[in-house]
Design a protein around this motif. Structure first.
Motif, PDB file in Angstrom:
ATOM      1  N   ARG A 145       0.831  -1.206   0.000  1.00  0.00           N
ATOM      2  CA  ARG A 145       0.000   0.000   0.000  1.00  0.00           C
ATOM      3  C   ARG A 145       0.862   1.252   0.000  1.00  0.00           C
ATOM      4  N   GLN A 146       1.969   1.207   0.744  1.00  0.00           N
ATOM      5  CA  GLN A 146       2.845   2.377   0.824  1.00  0.00           C
ATOM      6  C   GLN A 146       3.449   2.715  -0.532  1.00  0.00           C
ATOM      7  N   VAL A 147       3.859   1.687  -1.292  1.00  0.00           N
ATOM      8  CA  VAL A 147       4.512   1.920  -2.581  1.00  0.00           C
ATOM      9  C   VAL A 147       3.530   1.806  -3.743  1.00  0.00           C
ATOM     10  N   ASP A 148       2.237   1.588  -3.436  1.00  0.00           N
ATOM     11  CA  ASP A 148       1.191   1.494  -4.448  1.00  0.00           C
ATOM     12  C   ASP A 148       1.509   0.410  -5.481  1.00  0.00           C
ATOM     13  N   SER A 149       1.723  -0.823  -4.988  1.00  0.00           N
ATOM     14  CA  SER A 149       2.024  -1.957  -5.864  1.00  0.00           C
ATOM     15  C   SER A 149       0.912  -2.991  -5.766  1.00  0.00           C
ATOM     16  N   SER A 150       0.103  -3.111  -6.820  1.00  0.00           N
ATOM     17  CA  SER A 150      -0.985  -4.092  -6.822  1.00  0.00           C
ATOM     18  C   SER A 150      -0.436  -5.515  -6.793  1.00  0.00           C
ATOM     19  N   ALA A 151       0.711  -5.729  -7.462  1.00  0.00           N
ATOM     20  CA  ALA A 151       1.303  -7.068  -7.481  1.00  0.00           C
ATOM     21  C   ALA A 151       1.748  -7.481  -6.089  1.00  0.00           C
ATOM     22  N   MET A 152       2.318  -6.540  -5.353  1.00  0.00           N
ATOM     23  CA  MET A 152       2.796  -6.853  -4.004  1.00  0.00           C
ATOM     24  C   MET A 152       1.629  -7.119  -3.062  1.00  0.00           C
ATOM     25  N   MET A 153       0.546  -6.354  -3.214  1.00  0.00           N
ATOM     26  CA  MET A 153      -0.628  -6.586  -2.366  1.00  0.00           C
ATOM     27  C   MET A 153      -1.299  -7.910  -2.714  1.00  0.00           C
ATOM     28  N   ALA A 154      -1.270  -8.281  -4.003  1.00  0.00           N
ATOM     29  CA  ALA A 154      -1.807  -9.585  -4.404  1.00  0.00           C
ATOM     30  C   ALA A 154      -0.970 -10.699  -3.803  1.00  0.00           C
ATOM     31  N   ASN A 155       0.349 -10.512  -3.814  1.00  0.00           N
ATOM     32  CA  ASN A 155       1.233 -11.510  -3.224  1.00  0.00           C
ATOM     33  C   ASN A 155       1.015 -11.605  -1.720  1.00  0.00           C
ATOM     34  N   ALA A 156       0.695 -10.471  -1.099  1.00  0.00           N
ATOM     35  CA  ALA A 156       0.393 -10.481   0.338  1.00  0.00           C
ATOM     36  C   ALA A 156      -0.819 -11.379   0.606  1.00  0.00           C
ATOM     37  N   TRP A 157      -1.826 -11.284  -0.266  1.00  0.00           N
ATOM     38  CA  TRP A 157      -3.004 -12.137  -0.090  1.00  0.00           C
ATOM     39  C   TRP A 157      -2.658 -13.599  -0.288  1.00  0.00           C
TER      40      TRP A 157
END
Length: 300
Positions: A145-157
């Motif tokens: 969320r801090q770096v606005d990365s959809s891929a990283m947030m998807a990986n978090a899920w």
């Protein structure tokens, strides 16, 4: 956040996550084998799939950070939603495979067959996995969320789905150990429930990524704000033929500006510069703007 700093942050967090996934995969696989738990073996496979998505994030985010080049006039922003889509596909495949494995074991028990009773080591591994994977989820999602990365947030899920998988494994293993008999079916039954959660998460993550890859327009609220900003520029009488879409973290905006026909070319050009600057101040300097000026025509 500067692009270089953003890339370093994503790389650092994802590499540590990959190390954690590797360690957990080995732990859970060994615990599943020696603890005779199909749910834990399935959980280990899920953790191994996390390694695949970690690699996807590392490669795709690095590619998406590149600017324009000869072959990509609009930059490489689409690589990030592509990464999210690929992660979703991996999750979907994992979910389907877990479901198939769980159903086959349930059918075996219902037909009078037997499956091994899970051991304590499998239960301990599940509890350790829950704690570590939830921490990885919280870390990856917060940084994403801090770096606005959809891929990283998807990986978090993906990490969160692994934590859910381990919770299910713990419940199934514990229930099978305590109740015994036919209740041993709890182990593969929970594996099936876990697979449903994983499939749902995969579908939910893929929808916004696919919408971006297919150039779906920005929301009505954002488009209204874009129109207001451009029409607030002195000399702009009207805005029409607005086209918008996302390109990774940035917006792409095209529109026609209606101006006074008596205006000189330079004056009209200056107005487009002001309108473009206004949009970039609002939505970021990476915003790509294409404006066409046309004269006001009386309806008479």
């Amino acid at each position: 956040m500067l692009e270089e700093t953003r890339d370093r942050t994503i790389t650092r967090v994802t590499l540590w996550s990959a190390f954690g996934n590797l360690a957990l995969s080995v732990l859970k696989l060994l615990a599943g084998i020696f603890g005779k738990s199909s749910a834990m073996v399935a959980d280990a496979v899920h953790s191994l799939s996390d390694l695949v998505t970690d690699v996807i994030v590392l490669v795709m985010v690095r590619l998406s950070s590149r600017g324009r080049d000869k072959d990509h006039d609009f930059g490489h922003g689409k690589y990030e939603p592509l990464a999210t889509t690929l992660i979703s596909v991996v999750l979907l495949v994992v979910g389907v495979e877990l479901m198939a494995g769980g159903i086959s074991k349930i059918k075996l028990v219902l037909d009078g067959g037997t499956i091994p009773v899970p051991g304590t080591v499998a239960l301990v591994a599940a509890l350790v996995s829950i704690a570590i994977k939830e921490l990885l989820y919280q870390w990856n999602y917060r940084v994403g969320r801090q770096v606005d990365s959809s891929a990283m947030m998807a990986n978090a899920w993906h990490h969160r789905s692994d934590a859910l998988s381990s919770i299910g494994s713990a419940v199934g293993i514990g229930g099978a150990m305590l109740l015994g008999g036919k209740w041993i079916v709890l182990d593969p039954l929970v594996a099936c429930i876990i697979s449903i959660v994983i499939i749902v998460v995969a579908v939910k993550m893929s929808i916004p990524a696919v919408r971006e890859l297919t150039d779906t327009s920005l929301s009505d609220e954002v488009e209204d704000r874009i129109t207001v900003l451009m029409e607030s520029v002195a000399g702009v009488e009207n805005v029409h033929d607005l086209k918008t879409r996302r390109n990774g973290r940035s917006y792409m905006i095209a529109a026609h500006l209606v101006v006074d026909p008596a205006m000189s070319v330079k004056e009209a050009h200056d107005i487009t510069v002001l309108a473009e600057d206004s949009l970039k101040r609002e939505f970021g300097q990476d915003t790509q703007v294409s404006l066409h000026v046309e004269p006001h025509v009386d309806s008479d």
